[in-house]
Motif scaffolding. Structure first.
Motif, PDB file in Angstrom:
ATOM      1  N   LEU A   1      -7.875  -9.394   9.777  1.00 24.38           N
ATOM      2  CA  LEU A   1      -6.501  -8.914   9.826  1.00 24.38           C
ATOM      3  C   LEU A   1      -5.731  -9.576  10.961  1.00 24.38           C
ATOM      4  N   VAL A   2      -6.299  -9.579  12.156  1.00 24.60           N
ATOM      5  CA  VAL A   2      -5.598 -10.144  13.314  1.00 24.60           C
ATOM      6  C   VAL A   2      -5.373 -11.641  13.143  1.00 24.60           C
ATOM      7  N   ALA A   3      -6.391 -12.373  12.722  1.00 22.89           N
ATOM      8  CA  ALA A   3      -6.249 -13.822  12.546  1.00 22.89           C
ATOM      9  C   ALA A   3      -5.209 -14.144  11.475  1.00 22.89           C
ATOM     10  N   SER A   4      -5.267 -13.435  10.380  1.00 20.43           N
ATOM     11  CA  SER A   4      -4.340 -13.695   9.289  1.00 20.43           C
ATOM     12  C   SER A   4      -2.921 -13.269   9.661  1.00 20.43           C
TER      13      SER A   4
ATOM     14  N   VAL B   1      -6.723  -4.014   0.886  1.00 22.06           N
ATOM     15  CA  VAL B   1      -5.338  -3.826   1.309  1.00 22.06           C
ATOM     16  C   VAL B   1      -4.530  -3.431   0.086  1.00 22.06           C
ATOM     17  N   ARG B   2      -3.822  -2.303   0.189  1.00 23.68           N
ATOM     18  CA  ARG B   2      -3.011  -1.874  -0.944  1.00 23.68           C
ATOM     19  C   ARG B   2      -1.629  -1.452  -0.469  1.00 23.68           C
ATOM     20  N   LEU B   3      -0.675  -1.564  -1.365  1.00 19.90           N
ATOM     21  CA  LEU B   3       0.686  -1.118  -1.093  1.00 19.90           C
ATOM     22  C   LEU B   3       0.778   0.379  -1.336  1.00 19.90           C
TER      23      LEU B   3
ATOM     24  N   ARG C   1      -5.351 -12.887   0.093  1.00 21.75           N
ATOM     25  CA  ARG C   1      -6.022 -14.190   0.002  1.00 21.75           C
ATOM     26  C   ARG C   1      -7.228 -14.296   0.920  1.00 21.75           C
ATOM     27  N   GLU C   2      -7.356 -13.378   1.862  1.00 21.35           N
ATOM     28  CA  GLU C   2      -8.487 -13.387   2.799  1.00 21.35           C
ATOM     29  C   GLU C   2      -9.693 -12.726   2.143  1.00 21.35           C
ATOM     30  N   ASP C   3     -10.815 -13.425   2.074  1.00 21.88           N
ATOM     31  CA  ASP C   3     -12.013 -12.872   1.438  1.00 21.88           C
ATOM     32  C   ASP C   3     -12.398 -11.519   2.022  1.00 21.88           C
ATOM     33  N   GLU C   4     -12.342 -11.389   3.341  1.00 22.71           N
ATOM     34  CA  GLU C   4     -12.756 -10.155   4.013  1.00 22.71           C
ATOM     35  C   GLU C   4     -11.813  -8.984   3.720  1.00 22.71           C
TER      36      GLU C   4
END
Length: 119
Positions: free
Chosen positions: A67-70, A36-38, A28-31
């Protein structure tokens, strides 16, 4: 460059569920969307079955901050003793949990900077 992301500290047998929830959250994070993949990982000694982990590709200052904020918000909303482990391909890693999240971004940036080959 890419880094591996794992979730630890959840109830027994919840690793796959937690990593899938984190994956959906990070998408959901635009950046981070599309970066990000499984990935299925081979089980470690004493573990049964394949584990699932996340891989963050095209790591940059912006993706580290996102990444850190989310991750901080995701962990706090779980109200559990969870940690997220971010591992560089050379083996250096940082563990992010709800109590120690404040210095995580700078630490990850340092690990990534120190791991990059000199130009």
């Amino acid at each position: 460059m890419s880094v591996q992301i794992e979730v630890t500290g959840g109830p027994a047998g919840s690793d796959t569920t937690l990593i899938r929830e984190l994956h959906a959250w990070l998408q959901r994070e635009d950046e981070l969307r599309g970066r990000v993949r499984l990935r299925s990982a081979a089980p470690g000694p004493g573990q049964m079955g394949a584990l699932t982990e996340l891989v963050l590709t095209a790591v940059s200052s912006g993706t580290v901050a996102a990444l850190v904020a989310s991750a901080q918000l995701w962990i706090k909303q779980r109200r559990a003793d969870l940690s997220i482990v971010v591992r560089h391909p050379d083996g250096k890693e940082v563990e992010i949990d709800a109590q120690q999240i404040s210095g995580a971004e700078e630490f990850i940036r340092t690990v990534l900077r120190d791991s990059d080959p000199a130009p």
